[in-house]
Design a protein around this motif. Structure first.
Motif, PDB file in Angstrom:
ATOM      1  N   VAL A 153       0.850  -1.189   0.000  1.00 65.80           N
ATOM      2  CA  VAL A 153       0.000   0.000   0.000  1.00 65.80           C
ATOM      3  C   VAL A 153       0.886   1.240   0.000  1.00 65.80           C
ATOM      4  O   VAL A 153       1.966   1.251   0.570  1.00 65.80           O
ATOM      5  N   HIS A 193      -8.242   1.911  -0.516  1.00 66.60           N
ATOM      6  CA  HIS A 193      -8.917   0.614  -0.609  1.00 66.60           C
ATOM      7  C   HIS A 193     -10.019   0.641  -1.664  1.00 66.60           C
ATOM      8  O   HIS A 193     -10.324  -0.377  -2.271  1.00 66.60           O
ATOM      9  N   HIS A 194     -10.610   1.800  -1.877  1.00 65.95           N
ATOM     10  CA  HIS A 194     -11.607   1.882  -2.945  1.00 65.95           C
ATOM     11  C   HIS A 194     -10.950   1.775  -4.314  1.00 65.95           C
ATOM     12  O   HIS A 194     -11.385   0.984  -5.159  1.00 65.95           O
ATOM     13  N   LYS A 213      -9.603  -1.499  -5.765  1.00 67.79           N
ATOM     14  CA  LYS A 213     -10.642  -2.392  -6.285  1.00 67.79           C
ATOM     15  C   LYS A 213     -10.941  -2.076  -7.754  1.00 67.79           C
ATOM     16  O   LYS A 213     -11.391  -2.934  -8.506  1.00 67.79           O
ATOM     17  N   GLU A 235     -12.632  -3.399   3.054  1.00 62.76           N
ATOM     18  CA  GLU A 235     -11.190  -3.340   2.846  1.00 62.76           C
ATOM     19  C   GLU A 235     -10.684  -4.652   2.251  1.00 62.76           C
ATOM     20  O   GLU A 235     -11.148  -5.736   2.590  1.00 62.76           O
ATOM     21  N   LEU A 236      -9.691  -4.534   1.378  1.00 61.09           N
ATOM     22  CA  LEU A 236      -9.063  -5.710   0.790  1.00 61.09           C
ATOM     23  C   LEU A 236      -7.964  -6.206   1.725  1.00 61.09           C
ATOM     24  O   LEU A 236      -7.307  -5.421   2.397  1.00 61.09           O
ATOM     25  N   LEU A 265      -4.416  -7.239   3.096  1.00 59.39           N
ATOM     26  CA  LEU A 265      -3.093  -6.748   2.739  1.00 59.39           C
ATOM     27  C   LEU A 265      -2.122  -7.891   2.442  1.00 59.39           C
ATOM     28  O   LEU A 265      -1.083  -7.691   1.828  1.00 59.39           O
TER      29      LEU A 265
END
Length: 461
Positions: free
Chosen positions: A334, A422-423, A426, A454-455, A457
């Motif tokens: 990230v 996080h948006h 995607k 949230e995806l 990590l």
């Protein structure tokens, strides 16, 4: 098994926690060139202001952290290199510490440009806890009235706002044509800077460079600057100069090894840190790296050097699991970031410099810009707009607080940047359709604030 961790920042702490979830018995040695337990490196402006508690600064629990996780913590041990063929870490003075697995998490060091006069008293960097304490002591001494900050990156801007709030005159000198040049494009940066000028009274000298620092009796008195492309000189009075001119990964630790660095193959030069894969492994399977010292693969699949707090924690955890024997792969480092200036937030994620298209949206107090390449999300930026905020007095935790003081002393931005990140990851593999744009306009931040969106990590294979 013996694990030796070089460094003691967020990456090291996260690695220790992850490792001990799997392996309760192996020996862990942590070598740090500082005397402190793990601290939050993104809170140095709070240290300068004096508005952070020890529990918040030493966010892992201080020295008790090492006792809890049964770690042999060795402070004030400067590592000068490793010999990965003999599997030893070399400490300044000649001591050699053998390892079975090694994690290089020594971070990055402040870059000090070769400016004449940089050795004068009152000239400092603002990278670590000792730097922040030094700056605070100088301010509290009453000897400092005017500060010049060289560099308008996140640390420079945050320190400028902090010192201005402490009653000092502050000028910021930036070589590029905008503030936060690696975070914001010109359009967004100008809107952010205008607020800092108007609301905070900070002076900015863009497109300028420092040619010399002048002083008398060993102490700084002025900074000599020149506008790019011009011979016109200007002198800025200064009792304190902060060099916020970037950082460099501590790749010297592998200088005499065959461990690979991040190299631009076209230009044939080093452009980042120690090269790691999705498992945080270096080219030596028994040596891992995490944090500012390494270049990893980001959420968009690009090899990048990202010197930020979130990927340091993420990479450290992945390295810890894998050193303990699991096979854990991160889903892309990230890279969201935000500046914690109190009058207005700003942040970004991904890349923007070679984007093909951009879209600008307004949402509540944010101006959001999305960058597209081949019709897909490439990066984003946001800048807040100062608004009058009110406290919810029904909140029992706010009883007895002065509303004005409370609202004026909160750093905003990182949470919003995380939600945005996080948006957008995607959407990174999907065409940025008109339907997606409409969703953003209708309240992206609120709808995606729920943690279930949230995806992950990282994941175990």
């Amino acid at each position: 098994m013996r694990v030796v961790i070089v460094g003691n920042g967020p990456a090291a702490a996260s690695a220790i926690e992850a490792f001990r979830q799997v392996d309760k018995d192996s020996e862990i040695i942590v070598l740090s060139d500082e005397p402190y337990p793990t601290y939050a490196p993104n809170c140095m402006e709070n240290v300068i202001r004096g508005d952070i508690s020890d529990s918040a600064l030493f966010y892992k629990g201080g020295f008790e952290f090492y006792e809890r996780y049964r770690v042999d913590f060795r402070p004030n041990k400067e590592v000068v290199g490793i010999d990965n063929k003999r599997k030893v870490v070399i400490v300044k003075g000649g001591e050699e510490i053998p390892y079975d697995k090694c994690l290089l998490a020594a971070g990055a060091s402040a870059f000090i440009p070769p400016i004449p006069g940089r050795e004068l008293g009152g000239v400092t960097t603002a990278k670590n806890l000792d730097d922040a304490k030094r700056i605070r002591d100088l301010v509290l001494s009453g000897k400092v009235k005017r500060v010049v900050i060289v560099g308008a990156g996140p640390i420079g801007v945050e320190d400028a706002e902090t010192l201005r709030s402490m009653g000092l005159e502050v000028a910021v000198v930036e070589f590029f044509d905008r503030v936060l040049p690696r975070m914001l494009d010109k359009y967004m940066a100008d809107r952010y800077m205008e607020i800092l000028q108007r609301e905070e009274g900070i002076e900015f000298y863009l497109n300028h460079q420092v040619v010399a620092i002048h002083g008398e009796d060993g102490w700084v008195e002025a900074v000599e600057i020149v506008q790019n492309g011009s011979d016109r000189r200007k002198f800025l009075r200064a009792d304190l100069v902060i060099l916020s001119t970037g950082v460099r990964p501590r790749t010297h630790l592998v200088a005499n090894t065959d461990i690979k660095l991040h190299i631009d193959e076209v230009r044939g030069r080093v452009v980042g840190g120690i090269l790691v894969d999705e498992y945080q492994r270096t080219s030596d399977p028994d040596v891992y790296a995490a944090g500012d010292i390494c270049s990893g693969i980001d959420a968009w699949g690009r090899q990048r050097w990202i010197a930020l707090f979130p990927p340091a924690q993420q990479g450290g955890a992945v390295a810890g699991y894998n050193m303990a024997g699991l096979k854990v792969k991160h889903s892309g480092l990230v890279d969201y970031n935000a500046v914690k200036t109190r009058s207005v937030p700003a942040g970004s994620g991904g890349l923007f410099e070679d984007a093909e298209e951009s879209l600008v949206f307004e949402y509540e107090e944010y101006l959001i810009k999305v960058f597209l390449k081949e019709g897909k999300v490439y990066g984003y930026q946001f800048v807040g707009r100062p608004t009058k905020r009110r406290l919810n007095h029904a909140n029992p935790f706010l009883k007895g607080l002065d509303a004005k003081v409370f609202l004026n002393s909160r750093g905003l931005g990182l949470e919003a940047s995380g939600v945005l990140f996080h948006h957008f990851i995607k959407q990174k593999d999907r065409t940025f359709s008109s339907e997606v744009i409409e969703v953003i306009k209708r309240g992206m931040l609120r709808s995606l604030g729920n943690p279930k969106f949230e995806l992950p990590l990282f994941h175990r294979e």
